[in-house]
Design a protein around this motif. Sequence first.
Motif, mmCIF file in Angstrom:
data_model
loop_
_atom_site.group_PDB
_atom_site.id
_atom_site.type_symbol
_atom_site.label_atom_id
_atom_site.label_comp_id
_atom_site.label_asym_id
_atom_site.label_seq_id
_atom_site.Cartn_x
_atom_site.Cartn_y
_atom_site.Cartn_z
ATOM 1 N N GLU A 194 59.183 34.149 21.618
ATOM 2 C CA GLU A 194 58.668 33.211 20.543
ATOM 3 C C GLU A 194 57.401 32.848 21.024
ATOM 4 O O GLU A 194 56.502 32.485 20.164
ATOM 5 C CB GLU A 194 59.847 32.050 20.370
ATOM 6 C CG GLU A 194 61.238 32.475 19.991
ATOM 7 C CD GLU A 194 61.003 32.954 18.682
ATOM 8 O OE1 GLU A 194 60.054 32.401 18.036
ATOM 9 O OE2 GLU A 194 61.852 33.612 17.949
ATOM 10 N N VAL A 241 64.473 34.890 22.661
ATOM 11 C CA VAL A 241 65.928 35.051 22.676
ATOM 12 C C VAL A 241 66.368 36.457 23.259
ATOM 13 O O VAL A 241 65.696 37.401 23.109
ATOM 14 C CB VAL A 241 66.285 35.005 21.125
ATOM 15 C CG1 VAL A 241 67.971 35.581 20.938
ATOM 16 C CG2 VAL A 241 65.954 33.940 20.531
ATOM 17 N N ARG A 270 69.250 31.438 24.466
ATOM 18 C CA ARG A 270 67.689 31.162 24.577
ATOM 19 C C ARG A 270 67.317 31.219 26.147
ATOM 20 O O ARG A 270 68.302 30.925 26.842
ATOM 21 C CB ARG A 270 67.707 29.874 24.135
ATOM 22 C CG ARG A 270 68.037 29.573 22.802
ATOM 23 C CD ARG A 270 67.994 28.198 22.204
ATOM 24 N NE ARG A 270 66.921 27.546 22.082
ATOM 25 C CZ ARG A 270 66.330 26.689 22.749
ATOM 26 N NH1 ARG A 270 67.067 26.303 24.054
ATOM 27 N NH2 ARG A 270 65.157 26.316 22.559
ATOM 28 N N ASP A 285 69.320 23.735 25.363
ATOM 29 C CA ASP A 285 68.985 23.585 23.973
ATOM 30 C C ASP A 285 68.018 22.872 23.319
ATOM 31 O O ASP A 285 67.360 22.526 22.412
ATOM 32 C CB ASP A 285 70.538 23.295 23.076
ATOM 33 C CG ASP A 285 71.368 24.433 23.147
ATOM 34 O OD1 ASP A 285 71.034 25.604 23.148
ATOM 35 O OD2 ASP A 285 72.691 24.226 22.888
ATOM 36 N N PHE A 345 61.449 26.383 22.721
ATOM 37 C CA PHE A 345 60.968 27.800 23.143
ATOM 38 C C PHE A 345 59.434 27.537 23.562
ATOM 39 O O PHE A 345 58.993 27.985 24.716
ATOM 40 C CB PHE A 345 60.837 28.870 22.076
ATOM 41 C CG PHE A 345 62.254 29.545 21.675
ATOM 42 C CD1 PHE A 345 62.878 30.147 22.665
ATOM 43 C CD2 PHE A 345 62.669 29.433 20.538
ATOM 44 C CE1 PHE A 345 64.121 30.439 22.527
ATOM 45 C CE2 PHE A 345 64.062 29.798 20.394
ATOM 46 C CZ PHE A 345 64.772 30.297 21.228
#
Length: 324
Positions: free
Chosen positions: A36, A67, A83, A110, A114
Motif C-alpha cells: 500500500e 497485505v 496486514r 490494526d 499502512f
Amino acid sequence: MVKTVIIEAHGGPEQFRIVDREVGAPGKGEIRIRHENCGLNFIDVYQRSGLYKLDLPHAMGMEGAGVVEAVGEGVSHLKKGDRAAYASMPPGSYSEARVMPAAQVCKLPDEISFELGAAMMLKGMTVVYLFQRTTPIKKGDTVLFHAAAGGVGLLACQWARSEGIRLIGTAGTDEKCRLAEENGADVCINYRDGDWVQKVRDLTDGQGVDVVMDAVGKDTFDGSLDCLKPLGMMISFGNASGPVPPFNLATLAGKGSLKITRPTLFTHIAKHEDCQAIAAALFEKVANGDVEIRIDQRFALDDVAEAQRALEARETTGQTVLTV
C-alpha cells in the motif's frame, strides 16, 4: 505483472527505471506482499549511488507495508490476508508487490495504518536498537543526537523524552531546531551558528555527553568525539555527509578512553525473534502515544526520483512515504 522501480547502474536519481515485472508464488520461508505504501530512507540513496554496492540490475527500496497475499512453506507467524510491515534486505519495496523472505516481516497492529507502518519500520527500529541494544542508557543520561529534525531524529527525541533521557540535538536551521525541541529534545543547536562543540560542552558544564548518536558521518565525526565525556560511547550509524575517513585508534585513548561502534539495523534484526521483539517495542511506543510518526512528505511511486532528490538536499523533515 507489477510496477517495480529498479536501477541498472549506480549514480544519481536519473538512474531509476520503472518496469513491469512478474511476481510468482512464494517459496519456502517466503511471502508475497502487495504494498500500500513504502518508505524512503538514506540507505536507499546509498544503494542507488553505489556507496553500498548492489548486484545490478536490482529493485530498490528497503521498507514497505501492505497485505500478505500468499505464504510459503514453513512460515507460521503470518498468513494470507494479514496486514504487515517490514524494513529488511533485500531491496525491492519500491513496487506494487513482491516475493520476499518472511522472517523480518512483522504483523502490523490494526491500530497502525499502512502509511504509518511504511514510514516507521526502518527508522523506528533503528531508534529501538540505538536506545535499547547498543550501549546501556539510563534515565538521566545525556545523549547528543545529530540531525535531530530528520526522520530518525524526531523519533529519537520522542523516545528519549518518554524514557527520561536528556537529548541535545543538532540541526541545520532554526526552524528544524524548534521542531526537534517540540518533539522532546532538551535543546537543539543550529550547527551553522557558531561552535556547536563548545555549546555542547557548555550545556554539560564541561563534562560532555554520555553517548553520541551520529548518522551524519564525515562532517560531524571529529566534533562528536570532542563532545563525549571520558568512557563515553560514540555510535556512528550513518553517512549522510559522506563516509568517515580512516582515523588513528589512539585518538580514542587521548580523548578519555572513548568507545566507538558502527552498527547497522540489519545486524540487529538478522534473527527472526530479535526482529519481532524490536518491532513489538516500537509498536508499543506508537500505540500508547509516546512516539508519534510524523509524515511530512508524500510522493507517488512514479515520482521516486523527485523524492530522493528532496531527501538528499535535506529538504525533508520527519518521515516520507511513497504511495503505491
